[in-house]
Structures are given as structure tokens and as C-alpha cells.
Design an enzyme around this catalytic site. Structure first.
Site, mmCIF file in Angstrom:
data_model
loop_
_atom_site.group_PDB
_atom_site.id
_atom_site.type_symbol
_atom_site.label_atom_id
_atom_site.label_comp_id
_atom_site.label_asym_id
_atom_site.label_seq_id
_atom_site.Cartn_x
_atom_site.Cartn_y
_atom_site.Cartn_z
ATOM 1 N N ASN A 7 0.747 -0.791 0.060
ATOM 2 C CA ASN A 7 0.268 -0.192 -0.079
ATOM 3 C C ASN A 7 0.586 1.153 -0.437
ATOM 4 O OD1 ASN A 7 -1.466 2.323 1.154
ATOM 5 N ND2 ASN A 7 -2.981 0.979 1.957
ATOM 6 N N ASP A 9 0.140 4.507 -0.536
ATOM 7 C CA ASP A 9 -0.860 5.576 -0.053
ATOM 8 C C ASP A 9 0.010 6.909 0.683
ATOM 9 O OD1 ASP A 9 -3.173 4.990 -0.819
ATOM 10 O OD2 ASP A 9 -3.994 4.624 1.180
ATOM 11 N N ARG A 18 3.479 18.810 1.196
ATOM 12 C CA ARG A 18 4.061 20.007 0.575
ATOM 13 C C ARG A 18 3.785 20.126 -0.589
ATOM 14 N NH1 ARG A 18 9.520 21.717 0.306
ATOM 15 N NH2 ARG A 18 9.488 21.681 2.721
ATOM 16 N N ARG A 54 -9.261 8.012 -1.854
ATOM 17 C CA ARG A 54 -10.812 8.550 -0.363
ATOM 18 C C ARG A 54 -11.319 9.469 -1.241
ATOM 19 N NH1 ARG A 54 -8.413 6.848 4.925
ATOM 20 N NH2 ARG A 54 -10.734 7.702 5.650
ATOM 21 N N HIS A 59 -4.894 11.742 0.135
ATOM 22 C CA HIS A 59 -3.175 11.240 -0.240
ATOM 23 C C HIS A 59 -2.551 10.660 -1.936
ATOM 24 C CE1 HIS A 59 -5.280 7.837 0.688
ATOM 25 N NE2 HIS A 59 -4.908 7.923 2.309
ATOM 26 N N GLU A 79 -8.319 0.164 -3.046
ATOM 27 C CA GLU A 79 -9.958 0.500 -2.236
ATOM 28 C C GLU A 79 -10.304 1.594 -2.269
ATOM 29 O OE1 GLU A 79 -7.547 0.962 1.738
ATOM 30 O OE2 GLU A 79 -5.922 -0.715 1.421
ATOM 31 N N THR A 109 -5.864 6.985 9.520
ATOM 32 C CA THR A 109 -6.411 5.591 7.893
ATOM 33 C C THR A 109 -7.307 5.006 8.234
ATOM 34 O OG1 THR A 109 -4.832 3.714 7.047
ATOM 35 C CG2 THR A 109 -4.791 4.530 10.118
ATOM 36 N N GLU A 160 -11.129 -9.461 2.276
ATOM 37 C CA GLU A 160 -10.134 -8.843 3.203
ATOM 38 C C GLU A 160 -10.174 -9.198 5.048
ATOM 39 O OE1 GLU A 160 -7.411 -5.844 1.969
ATOM 40 O OE2 GLU A 160 -6.348 -5.747 3.420
ATOM 41 N N GLY A 201 -1.393 -3.444 10.095
ATOM 42 C CA GLY A 201 -0.813 -3.133 11.178
ATOM 43 C C GLY A 201 0.037 -4.599 11.249
ATOM 44 N N GLY A 222 1.159 -1.409 4.021
ATOM 45 C CA GLY A 222 1.651 -0.383 3.967
ATOM 46 C C GLY A 222 2.855 0.159 4.928
ATOM 47 N N HIS A 223 2.179 0.915 6.061
ATOM 48 C CA HIS A 223 3.411 1.703 7.591
ATOM 49 C C HIS A 223 4.444 1.626 7.431
ATOM 50 C CE1 HIS A 223 3.039 4.813 10.189
ATOM 51 N NE2 HIS A 223 3.814 3.760 11.143
HETATM 52 N N1 PXP Z 1 -5.977 -3.485 3.451
HETATM 53 C C1 PXP Z 1 -6.701 -2.031 4.022
HETATM 54 C C2 PXP Z 1 -8.215 -2.328 3.407
HETATM 55 C C3 PXP Z 1 -6.528 -0.433 4.318
HETATM 56 O O1 PXP Z 1 -7.323 0.174 4.470
HETATM 57 C C4 PXP Z 1 -5.228 -0.354 4.751
HETATM 58 C C5 PXP Z 1 -4.616 0.922 4.956
HETATM 59 O O2 PXP Z 1 -4.664 1.363 6.195
HETATM 60 C C6 PXP Z 1 -3.832 -1.595 4.670
HETATM 61 C C7 PXP Z 1 -3.809 -2.775 4.247
HETATM 62 C C8 PXP Z 1 -2.164 -1.619 4.966
HETATM 63 O O3 PXP Z 1 -2.320 -1.243 5.957
HETATM 64 P P1 PXP Z 1 -1.290 -1.055 7.259
HETATM 65 O O4 PXP Z 1 -0.678 1.047 6.484
HETATM 66 O O5 PXP Z 1 -1.613 -0.525 8.946
HETATM 67 O O6 PXP Z 1 0.158 -1.861 7.185
#
Ligand code: PXP
Length: 247
Positions: A7, A9, A18, A54, A59, A79, A109, A160, A201, A222-223
Site C-alpha cells: 500500500n 498511500d 508539501r 479517498r 493522499h 481501495e 487511516t 481481506e 497493522g 503499507g505503514h
Molecule cells: N488493508 C486495507 C484495507 C487498508 O485500508 C490499509 C491501510 O489502512 C492496509 C491494508 C494497510 O495497513 P497498514 O498501513 O497498517 O499496513
């Protein structure tokens, strides 16, 4: 082998911090470019790229998604919220898959799974439209029996499972119960004929246990990958996660 969807984003979040006003049309000097990052993720072994367009466009921007959609290599997972505008957008874009998520303006998020029991009609409208267009629908749900059983009835091919509660409980007393809840949900979804993905997470530590959830097809992360990339670079961040997922 468990597949990895990255991910991206947060790359766009950094750019928008910025360049929110400048927009993407200002030329090649706007950094960081999420599309460039997507290519780098793929080169490093990512099996797919996920973006969340979104409603408030905080983002990822429409142009980012369009460029990813035109890419010959990217397997794009979009998404989106269950709105008529997003249905139209997705049908025009034709991504490989869409993942239906709840969306509220206040959250930083995505914070919880989509309650498809409460939103049954809206979800049905999207899954029907995507099935007719040959776009796979994934439902981002909590690992609860009611949500899983209805996902199968609505003929979404994928779910998911939301791993956020598990991730939040990781260092607390609730971890074992949340892990069991995910395992139970994955078994139920698999038995109902659904492809089982998971996300939210997941990081370089909890992946050791997350990967033991049965029937996993793909993890969306993602994060933690974007954070790790600040220190080690995106190539290393992606390849290390892939290695840990399938260790
Ligand atoms: N899956 C979905 C449906 C999400 O919306 C997100 C981002 O919030 C993620 C996975 C990835 O989550 P993370 O950034 O905590 O890894």
C-alpha cells in the site's frame, strides 16, 4: 507462497504535505512520486500495488491512479468506499481488483472493517457491478462469522481480514484471542470458497505470527514498509518483508 501487496498511500501523504496546492501537473520536480515507488516495489518483489482513493483526496490523487492503471506491469488493487462516484471511477479504470473499505473523514487511516451486514445493499450494488465488469471485489471485514458468511452470499471472490485489532493487541493480553479469531475467520472464509487476504497493522515483528494464519493468499502492507524504507530504502524494505512472510 503468500503474496505481498504494498500500500503506497503514505508516499502520496508525504508528497501532499508539501505539494497539496501545486498539484501533480507541475512537472517532474514533485517528490516523492508514488507511481515511481510502485515500480520500485514491483522490481523488489511486490506482487501487487494497493492505493486508496479517498473521497477527500488527502493522499492518492486521480492522476496517480490513472498512471498506475496505464502501467503494463502493475497489478492494481483499488481501495474504495461504496459510493456511486467510486463505482463509476472503478468501472472506467478497470483495476485488477477493488477492495471495499469503510471511509470516514475523521480517521487518519482505515480504522475498522466494513460492516457489510449493515451496508448489505450498497455492497451488493458494487459487487454486482464489478462481477459484471470482470473486476474482482475484495471485502475488508472483521474476522466475524456473520460478515464472512454474507461475503460469500454476495459473491465477492475475496475477503481481506482486518488484522488491526490483532496488531493493536500484539503486546497485550488480548493477542492470543485476536490471533485465534483471525485463524477461525480464515478457516471459515476458505470453507465458504473465498480467497483469504489480510491487512492493516502488519509489521516486521508480528509477521512471524501473522503468516501462520491458515489459507492466506495475500497480505496488504503499507505503514511498516514505507517506514522501513526511510532507513533502508524501498527495495530492501519490500524484499525483507517478502522474505519474512514466506520464511
Ligand atoms: N488493508 C486495507 C484495507 C487498508 O485500508 C490499509 C491501510 O489502512 C492496509 C491494508 C494497510 O495497513 P497498514 O498501513 O497498517 O499496513
Amino acid at each position: 507462497m503468500i503474496l505481498l501487496g504494498v500500500n503506497i498511500d503514505h508516499c502520496a501523504t508525504l508528497r501532499q504535505a508539501r505539494y497539496r496546492q501545486a498539484g501533480i501537473t507541475m512537472g517532474g520536480n514533485i517528490e516523492p512520486d508514488p507511481v515511481e515507488l510502485a515500480f520500485r516495489c514491483e522490481m523488489a518483489g511486490a506482487d501487487g500495488i494497493t492505493v486508496h482513493l479517498r473521497e477527500d483526496r488527502r493522499h492518492i490523487q486521480d492522476q496517480d491512479v490513472a498512471r498506475l492503471g496505464e502501467s503494463k506491469t502493475t497489478r492494481l488493487n483499488l481501495e474504495m468506499a461504496c459510493t456511486p462516484a467510486m463505482i463509476t471511477f472503478a468501472l472506467k479504470l478497470k483495476p485488477h481488483s477493488v477492495c471495499l473499505v469503510p471511509e470516514s473523514r475523521e480517521e487518519i487511516t482505515t480504522e475498522g472493517g466494513l460492516d457489510i451486514v449493515k451496508n448489505r445493499d450498497k455492497v451488493q450494488r458494487v459487487t454486482d457491478a464489478m462481477n459484471a465488469a470482470g473486476i474482482k471485489t475484495s471485502l475488508f471485514i472483521d474476522p466475524d462469522a456473520e460478515q464472512i458468511e454474507l461475503s460469500a452470499k454476495l459473491q465477492a471472490p475475496w475477503v481481506e481480514l482486518h488484522t488491526g485489532s490483532y496488531a493493536n493487541a500484539y503486546y497485550g493480553a488480548g493477542r492470543a484471542a485476536e490471533y485465534q479469531r483471525l485463524c477461525g475467520g480464515a478457516k471459515l472464509a476458505h470453507a465458504a470458497g473465498l480467497i483469504v487476504n489480510a491487512g492493516h497493522g502488519i509489521n516486521y515483528i508480528n509477521i512471524a505470527e501473522v503468516r501462520t494464519i491458515p489459507h492466506l493468499h495475500e497480505l496488504n502492507i503499507g505503514h511498516s514498509i514505507i517506514s522501513r524504507a526511510l532507513f533502508s530504502g524501498i527495495d530492501e524494505a519490500v524484499s525483507e518483508m517478502k522474505r519474512l512472510m514466506n520464511a
